[in-house]
Design a protein around this motif. Structure first.
Motif, PDB file in Angstrom:
ATOM      1  N   ASP A 163       0.886  -1.171   0.000  1.00  0.00           N
ATOM      2  CA  ASP A 163       0.000   0.000   0.000  1.00  0.00           C
ATOM      3  C   ASP A 163       0.918   1.213   0.000  1.00  0.00           C
ATOM      4  O   ASP A 163       1.594   1.475   0.996  1.00  0.00           O
TER       5      ASP A 163
ATOM      6  N   SER B 167      -0.451   6.632  -2.415  1.00  0.00           N
ATOM      7  CA  SER B 167      -1.712   6.970  -1.749  1.00  0.00           C
ATOM      8  C   SER B 167      -1.922   8.460  -1.447  1.00  0.00           C
ATOM      9  O   SER B 167      -2.182   8.824  -0.303  1.00  0.00           O
ATOM     10  N   PRO B 168      -1.793   9.315  -2.461  1.00  0.00           N
ATOM     11  CA  PRO B 168      -2.049  10.737  -2.212  1.00  0.00           C
ATOM     12  C   PRO B 168      -3.549  11.006  -2.114  1.00  0.00           C
ATOM     13  O   PRO B 168      -4.360  10.113  -2.387  1.00  0.00           O
TER      14      PRO B 168
ATOM     15  N   HIS C  20       5.266  13.082  -0.586  1.00  0.00           N
ATOM     16  CA  HIS C  20       4.798  11.872  -1.264  1.00  0.00           C
ATOM     17  C   HIS C  20       5.896  11.116  -1.978  1.00  0.00           C
ATOM     18  O   HIS C  20       5.717   9.969  -2.344  1.00  0.00           O
TER      19      HIS C  20
ATOM     20  N   GLY D 197      -6.733   8.940  -1.204  1.00  0.00           N
ATOM     21  CA  GLY D 197      -7.677   9.634  -0.323  1.00  0.00           C
ATOM     22  C   GLY D 197      -8.674  10.372  -1.202  1.00  0.00           C
ATOM     23  O   GLY D 197      -8.433  11.490  -1.623  1.00  0.00           O
TER      24      GLY D 197
ATOM     25  N   GLU E 100     -10.236   5.404  -0.984  1.00  0.00           N
ATOM     26  CA  GLU E 100     -11.090   5.253   0.197  1.00  0.00           C
ATOM     27  C   GLU E 100     -12.553   5.104  -0.198  1.00  0.00           C
ATOM     28  O   GLU E 100     -13.335   4.430   0.483  1.00  0.00           O
TER      29      GLU E 100
ATOM     30  N   TYR F 174     -10.943   7.791   8.435  1.00  0.00           N
ATOM     31  CA  TYR F 174      -9.732   7.123   7.940  1.00  0.00           C
ATOM     32  C   TYR F 174      -9.583   5.719   8.556  1.00  0.00           C
ATOM     33  O   TYR F 174      -9.248   4.751   7.874  1.00  0.00           O
TER      34      TYR F 174
ATOM     35  N   ASP G  55      -9.643   2.020   6.779  1.00  0.00           N
ATOM     36  CA  ASP G  55      -8.500   1.109   6.828  1.00  0.00           C
ATOM     37  C   ASP G  55      -8.893  -0.265   7.381  1.00  0.00           C
ATOM     38  O   ASP G  55      -8.348  -1.291   6.959  1.00  0.00           O
TER      39      ASP G  55
ATOM     40  N   TYR H  81       2.403  -1.163   4.647  1.00  0.00           N
ATOM     41  CA  TYR H  81       1.895   0.200   4.511  1.00  0.00           C
ATOM     42  C   TYR H  81       3.084   1.148   4.513  1.00  0.00           C
ATOM     43  O   TYR H  81       3.783   1.251   5.516  1.00  0.00           O
TER      44      TYR H  81
ATOM     45  N   VAL I  72       4.007   4.497   4.808  1.00  0.00           N
ATOM     46  CA  VAL I  72       3.375   5.756   5.229  1.00  0.00           C
ATOM     47  C   VAL I  72       4.265   6.466   6.250  1.00  0.00           C
ATOM     48  O   VAL I  72       4.946   5.829   7.070  1.00  0.00           O
TER      49      VAL I  72
ATOM     50  N   GLN J 181       2.120   8.805  11.245  1.00  0.00           N
ATOM     51  CA  GLN J 181       0.882   8.014  11.359  1.00  0.00           C
ATOM     52  C   GLN J 181       1.096   6.719  12.146  1.00  0.00           C
ATOM     53  O   GLN J 181       0.282   5.794  12.060  1.00  0.00           O
TER      54      GLN J 181
ATOM     55  N   PHE K  59      -1.493   3.308  12.792  1.00  0.00           N
ATOM     56  CA  PHE K  59      -1.277   1.926  12.338  1.00  0.00           C
ATOM     57  C   PHE K  59      -1.146   0.960  13.515  1.00  0.00           C
ATOM     58  O   PHE K  59      -1.613  -0.173  13.435  1.00  0.00           O
TER      59      PHE K  59
HETATM   60  N1  ARG Z   1      -3.935   9.302   1.954  1.00  0.00           N
HETATM   61  C1  ARG Z   1      -3.130   9.185   3.123  1.00  0.00           C
HETATM   62  C2  ARG Z   1      -2.282  10.430   3.310  1.00  0.00           C
HETATM   63  O1  ARG Z   1      -2.045  11.161   2.346  1.00  0.00           O
HETATM   64  C3  ARG Z   1      -2.206   7.982   3.096  1.00  0.00           C
HETATM   65  C4  ARG Z   1      -2.885   6.654   3.029  1.00  0.00           C
HETATM   66  C5  ARG Z   1      -1.975   5.522   3.393  1.00  0.00           C
HETATM   67  N2  ARG Z   1      -2.589   4.224   3.306  1.00  0.00           N
HETATM   68  C6  ARG Z   1      -3.484   3.740   4.167  1.00  0.00           C
HETATM   69  N3  ARG Z   1      -4.010   2.554   3.936  1.00  0.00           N
HETATM   70  N4  ARG Z   1      -3.860   4.408   5.242  1.00  0.00           N
HETATM   71  O2  ARG Z   1      -1.835  10.684   4.417  1.00  0.00           O
END
Ligand code: ARG
Length: 587
Positions: free
Chosen positions: A129, A132-133, A143, A171, A269, A322, A326, A344, A346, A350, A354
């Protein structure tokens, strides 16, 4: 002689076989074969010491017995591997020139490496994963980390035999769409003719809607009404929302193309919006989630912080967030893909999310009898400016990825024009793009992903040090050796004589380190391990090339040295391709 891709595995198996029948070692003995300090050998088995400690036995005596058994069995013939006992009970192994030669003869190309490496992670299914922008927003420098680390990890896993599903978890759903849709309607903005920079326009519209929302209760009411209409499936609002996603994805795709990034799935999402009810129902029914101040939350009493800090899975207004998405995503991936592992990629900021997600999923799957995949948050640090703070433009805004990549190409062009003014214009442009973008990717990957790092153009584009320009140049230089010799790196080099000089042997030893490096890189998914190896290999090659003449009259010497050049080229190119870079034959 049967030559395996992984010498460490050959040694491991031989040592295990020798230990099996020995008193004090036996079936459960782990030899712990690791790459060794080159002064002592190629590999070292470190397992005797801890084993002896647990068994309250004398390590030196156990080591001696093991060595004798190893010799008696003969799985490691002396012309291939020599070994000796060292210190309090280590065993050092040294591969012979004959072995090194055979390995180099057997594994000679990216395709051959790939075939052999397939055993490392064969049979594993992994979801990655990454990137993911959020739609309607420009991708910024933050990113780049998720995008390039995710691509590199996916490529390496795939190379090592795993079945990888790359998912771009966009997102693309949430309260911001009420604001954007409201602003689009008010401006009568034409999404079908969005102009040169559509995502910048969307970002402007979002800001407009956001300001309006705060400005008056009337606006806020109208904006909320647009969101509710969207969520209830209003045709017009859905059409606008869909266009926003399309326009955003088209812009993202341009960057993905530049970076050589691709996805198997782009499930944003929004894809999970009809799957969240089931999550709430199950988590409540299993007694994992509870109501708190109107919201639905999960506490983890066994955790020092999360016993008090709630994981909110339904907001007090009844909306999903969010976290809900997930949770639904894990369930959906497990159902459709049955992965062994989900990664993931990320930002480290975050990590609480997670950690709470993984704890919740473990309980949920435990109670509902689903098979729990390994869930891993591969977190990464922040890109800093030269002032040591999160990188910003001169105006103080966030650095757009698009602008960063463009600047990289422009700057690299300056270097190319200076170094290779005689090349034709279009070739210089192509080199500049490959070097500039590769430099940005590599600068990111060469850092331990856990750390923050300072982005400096001077360092990123330097032709010296652990950089893409240095490695790309090393690749181009080897190609030029072959051009001058009138030979091809794809040759079989049948006339090669056995390796002889210290430099030749040192380079060969470095080359056969590739499988161990792939394993180490995947052990904790840290691409900088591979970068460090490629950099050392390029250095080892320079040492060899400066010390030994390759194009000599003696055809057997010439062939063996050319073969070393060809193998170095294959390993460097393979490694750079695994990191997501393109390579050049001329620079
Ligand atoms: N869209 C989120 C962001 O820009 C990141 C998503 C990462 N992936 C996930 N499954 N939460 O912060």
């Amino acid at each position: 002689m049967d030559i395996g891709f992984q010498p460490a595995k050959m040694i491991d198996e031989a040592v295990r076989a020798a230990a099996r029948g020995l008193e004090g070692l036996g079936e459960d003995f782990d030899p712990q074969v690791r790459p060794a300090d080159p002064h002592f050998g190629d590999f070292q088995a470190n397992g005797v010491l801890p084993h002896a400690k647990r068994a309250r036995a004398n390590p030196r005596a156990l080591g001696t017995a093991l060595l004798e058994a190893l010799e008696a069995r003969g799985d490691l013939p002396g012309d291939r591997v020599s070994f000796e006992l060292a210190g309090p009970g280590f065993i050092n192994f040294r591969l012979s020139p004959v072995y090194l030669d055979a390995w180099l003869a057997r594994f000679g190309s990216e395709a051959a490496f790939r075939e052999a490496a397939g055993a490392l992670r064969g049979g594993q299914r992994v979801v990655v994963d990454f990137s993911s922008p959020n739609t309607a927003k420009e991708m910024h420098v933050g990113h780049i980390r998720s995008t390039v680390i995710g691509e590199a990890v996916s490529r390496i896993l795939d190379f090592c035999g795993a079945a990888v599903t790359r998912d771009n978890h966009l997102g693309d759903w949430g309260t911001q769409f009420g604001m954007i849709i409201w602003a689009i309607k008010r401006e009568k903005f034409d999404l079908d003719a969005p102009g040169a920079d559509p995502v910048a326009e969307l970002e402007r519209l979002y800001k407009l809607g956001n300001a309006a929302y705060k400005e008056s209760a009337e606006n806020a009411g109208a904006i909320r009404a647009e969101l509710v209409k969207l969520q209830r499936g209003d045709e017009e609002n859905l059409r606008i929302w869909r266009r926003i996603s399309e326009v955003s994805l088209e812009a993202f795709q341009k960057l993905y193309d530049l970076l050589g990034v691709r996805f198997d799935e782009v499930l944003g999402e929004s894809y999970y919006r009809d799957k969240v009810d089931a999550v709430w129902r199950e988590l409540e029914a299993e007694g994992i989630a509870e109501e708190s101040e109107g919201a639905l939350v999960v506490f983890h009493p066994e955790h020092p912080r999360f016993k008090k800090q709630p994981f909110i899975i339904r907001k007090a207004d009844g909306a999903s967030n969010y976290a809900t998405t997930d949770l639904a995503t894990v369930a959906d991936r497990v159902k459709r893909l049955a992965p062994d592992e989900i990664l993931y990629i990320v930002d480290a900021r975050q990590s609480d999310h997670f950690e709470q997600l993984f704890l919740t999923v473990a309980k949920w799957f435990g109670k509902t009898g689903r098979k729990l995949p390994r869930l891993r948050h591969l977190s990464f640090g922040t890109v800093l400016g030269e002032d040591g703070r999160p990188i910003k433009t001169k105006e103080g805004g966030s650095v757009k990825l698009k602008d960063l990549l463009r600047e990289a190409t422009v700057r690299a062009r300056g270097v190319v024009d200076e170094k290779a003014p005689d090349l034709p214009e279009d070739e210089r442009a192509a080199i500049a793009e490959c070097v500039g973008i590769g430099a940005v990717q590599y600068a990111d990957l060469a850092q331990n992903r856990s750390s923050d790092y300072v982005f400096s153009w001077e360092r990123v584009l330097s032709l010296e040090g652990n950089t893409a320009p240095y490695l790309l140049y090393a690749v181009a230089r080897i190609h030029s050796i072959f051009r001058k010799a009138g030979e091809s790196p794809a040759d079989a080099f049948a006339a090669a004589s056995p390796l002889e000089t210290e430099r030749e042997l040192a380079l060969a030893r470095k080359l056969i380190g590739l499988p161990a490096v792939l394993e180490q890189t995947l052990a904790d998914y840290r691409p900088h391990v591979l970068c460090g190896y490629l950099y050392e290999l390029a250095g080892e090659f320079s040492g060899f090339y400066n010390a030994e003449k390759v194009i000599v009259d003696d055809t057997a010497v010439r062939a063996r040295r050319l073969r070393l050049c060809a193998r170095t080229l294959a390993v460097l190119e393979t490694g750079l391709h695994l990191l997501g870079l393109r390579t050049l034959e001329r620079m």
